[in-house]
Scaffold this active site. Structure first.
Site, PDB file in Angstrom:
ATOM      1  N   HIS A   1     -21.464  -9.032  -9.386  1.00 47.68           N
ATOM      2  CA  HIS A   1     -21.228  -7.831  -8.570  1.00 47.68           C
ATOM      3  C   HIS A   1     -22.251  -7.733  -7.436  1.00 47.68           C
ATOM      4  CE1 HIS A   1     -19.460  -3.497  -8.705  1.00 47.68           C
ATOM      5  NE2 HIS A   1     -19.578  -3.952  -7.475  1.00 47.68           N
ATOM      6  N   LEU A   2     -22.249  -8.746  -6.606  1.00 43.43           N
ATOM      7  CA  LEU A   2     -23.235  -8.791  -5.524  1.00 43.43           C
ATOM      8  C   LEU A   2     -22.925  -7.796  -4.416  1.00 43.43           C
ATOM      9  CD1 LEU A   2     -23.871 -12.628  -5.258  1.00 43.43           C
ATOM     10  CD2 LEU A   2     -25.229 -10.889  -6.419  1.00 43.43           C
TER      11      LEU A   2
ATOM     12  N   ASP B   1       0.861  -1.180   0.000  1.00 42.18           N
ATOM     13  CA  ASP B   1       0.000   0.000   0.000  1.00 42.18           C
ATOM     14  C   ASP B   1       0.896   1.228   0.000  1.00 42.18           C
ATOM     15  OD1 ASP B   1      -3.201   0.666   0.993  1.00 42.18           O
ATOM     16  OD2 ASP B   1      -1.708   2.268   1.123  1.00 42.18           O
TER      17      ASP B   1
ATOM     18  N   GLU C   1     -19.888  -4.569 -17.196  1.00 44.96           N
ATOM     19  CA  GLU C   1     -20.893  -5.279 -16.421  1.00 44.96           C
ATOM     20  C   GLU C   1     -22.289  -5.031 -16.997  1.00 44.96           C
ATOM     21  OE1 GLU C   1     -20.453  -4.155 -12.320  1.00 44.96           O
ATOM     22  OE2 GLU C   1     -18.468  -5.062 -12.158  1.00 44.96           O
TER      23      GLU C   1
ATOM     24  N   ARG D   1     -12.759  -3.638  -7.909  1.00 48.52           N
ATOM     25  CA  ARG D   1     -13.163  -2.907  -9.097  1.00 48.52           C
ATOM     26  C   ARG D   1     -12.705  -3.662 -10.336  1.00 48.52           C
ATOM     27  NH1 ARG D   1     -16.317  -0.962  -6.278  1.00 48.52           N
ATOM     28  NH2 ARG D   1     -16.375   1.138  -5.406  1.00 48.52           N
TER      29      ARG D   1
ATOM     30  N   ASP E   1     -15.927 -10.870  -8.643  1.00 54.19           N
ATOM     31  CA  ASP E   1     -17.253 -10.306  -8.403  1.00 54.19           C
ATOM     32  C   ASP E   1     -17.478  -9.064  -9.253  1.00 54.19           C
ATOM     33  OD1 ASP E   1     -19.775 -10.352  -6.876  1.00 54.19           O
ATOM     34  OD2 ASP E   1     -19.052  -8.476  -6.006  1.00 54.19           O
TER      35      ASP E   1
ATOM     36  N   THR F   1      -8.127  -1.952  -4.002  1.00 51.31           N
ATOM     37  CA  THR F   1      -7.750  -0.583  -4.334  1.00 51.31           C
ATOM     38  C   THR F   1      -8.859   0.065  -5.154  1.00 51.31           C
ATOM     39  OG1 THR F   1      -6.748  -1.053  -6.482  1.00 51.31           O
ATOM     40  CG2 THR F   1      -5.374  -1.402  -4.533  1.00 51.31           C
TER      41      THR F   1
END
Length: 448
Positions: free
Chosen positions: A233-234, A125, A215, A186, A210, A157
């Site tokens: 993408h739950l 990070d 999308e 993302r 996910d 991130t």
């Protein structure tokens, strides 16, 4: 205005769209650069996030637990009537190395939970100090050092130029053969084409996704790959989480309207200009002009259309001027020597127009429905607007009988139709209908 995106398509904000607030959850708020120039304050729901984090953690845990045991494949096999125990020989998480890219709140909590499985957690990070991450059991290192050590990699991130394609052909080549990756952050942080190549070659042993660049994804190669576990993408897609989001949105608006702190603004630079003393004067002007036109319409119906035009040498403060709930708002700017704001509204198929400005820190009305006032009308205190029928003494008598004192008087030039007049009065009339016999139209309102 609140823009709630229900579909997975990107929300398009045109230049003439106007609003003060926008909220989203569950989809990329990295699109904020296109929103900030429109003076939209873009917020997320920070109070709900700690509650919904456990839902996200469950996603991560499910990905990590099903990878080594190949549970989804075994479930499908069982449903097909098979009993292939040897085919689904698994592995343990205990003793494996987990690389966490992004050590913010989510990265920290994922590390804590995966340590309970006996995993060694390392991470990267650029912001979190190494001594801080070390306090919750994560050893920080560079990405070059991290890739070769990981059995599993998870990314947490935001999506930005520096993180787009963070996991690509080059980084996969530096990883252990058979490394497994998880992306619940993302779409785009992992290069999808590179991931597919790594899966096909065996360099990547599996992926839990996910989120996707597009999308829903039109290219189904990753979704259909036998070593990929994917979800639509739950995120925090539970009834309880969505209910909390709605509640927190309302509370944020109330806090803002009552002058309390605004928590969760992503594009904070809008707030800096919005709350400068100069901007506050223009905001007050917009509210005052809205009150004038609302009073003049004498209608309880909301405005069906609003057109705001800022005039001046710079397209700056006037764009913050209007705070009205409407159906359609259009904004324009025109270069002019003097700064002013033109507000045009439509209601019940009729149009009304006001022009105002800020003079010596006070909002003033310059023009009403095509009638220019000889002296700017300060929009302060109690004001009475009317079209006169040549019965001034009778009008004064009505005010006196109601115990209302006349404090100021302004007249407009003759424009289209009769002249408009404005009186500053000590208090609003209890019954404005008492003026009907003496004036053609009348409206009154209180201003700050």
């Amino acid at each position: 205005m609140i823009f709630k995106k229900k579909s997975n398509k990107n929300c398009v904000l045109k230049k003439k769209t106007f609003g003060l607030w926008t909220y989203k959850w569950g989809k990329k708020y990295e699109k904020r650069p296109a929103i900030t120039p429109l003076s939209l304050i873009y917020c997320y729901i920070p109070i709900v996030i700690p509650v919904t984090y456990p839902i996200k953690y469950c996603k991560y845990l499910s990905r990590f637990s099903v990878f080594p045991r190949r549970i989804p494949q075994a479930v499908i096999s069982m449903k097909d009537g098979k009993w292939d125990r040897k085919k689904f020989m698994g592995a343990e998480l205990y003793g494996k190395v987990l690389g966490i890219v992004g050590l913010g709140r989510i990265g920290k909590e994922v590390a804590t939970r995966m340590q309970s499985f006996g995993m060694k957690t390392i991470g990267y990070d650029p912001i979190t100090p190494p001594e801080v991450s070390a306090s919750w059991g994560v050893e920080q290192m560079s990405l070059e050092e991290l890739w070769p050590q990981c059995d599993y990699i998870t990314v947490h991130t935001p999506l930005m130029p520096s993180t787009t394609g963070l996991l690509n052909d080059t980084s996969f080549a530096k990883c252990k053969k058979g490394v497994k990756v998880v992306n619940c952050a993302r779409g785009g942080i992992i290069d999808e084409a590179a991931l597919l190549r790594a899966l096909e070659s065996g360099q990547c042993g599996g992926a839990g996704l996910d989120v996707f660049v597009e999308e829903p994804p039109k290219n189904r190669a990753l979704v259909n790959h036998p070593n990929v576990i994917s979800c639509p993408h739950l995120g925090a897609s539970t009834k309880e989480a969505q209910a909390r989001c709605g509640k927190e949105i309302a509370l944020q608006i109330v806090d803002m309207a009552t002058g309390k702190a605004l928590v969760g603004a992503v594009n904070a630079q809008v707030l800096v200009s919005s709350f400068s003393p100069d901007s506050h004067q223009w905001i007050l002007l917009g509210e005052s002009m809205g009150r004038v036109l609302k009073a003049c319409t004498a209608s309880k119906e909301p405005f069906s259309q609003v057109h705001v035009t800022s005039l001046g040498r710079w397209n700056n403060s006037p764009k913050y001027a209007v705070k009205i709930i409407v159906i359609h708002v259009q904004m324009d700017h025109k270069d002019n020597e003097c700064e002013a704001c033109v507000l045009e509204v439509s209601v019940n198929s009729r149009s009304y127009k006001a022009v105002g400005s800020v003079q010596a820190g006070v909002p003033v009305l310059l023009e009403l429905n095509g009638n220019v006032f000889r002296q700017p009308v300060p929009l302060t205190g109690h004001l009475l607007f009317f079209k006169f029928i040549d019965a001034f003494l009778s009008l004064s008598g009505v005010l006196a009988a109601a115990g209302v004192e006349l404090q100021s008087f302004s007249a407009s030039t003759a424009g289209s139709g009769e002249q408009w007049y404005c009186m500053g009065i000590s208090s609003l009339l209890g019954d404005i209908g008492a003026l009907k016999s003496f004036v053609k139209e009348a409206a009154q309102s209180h201003f700050y």
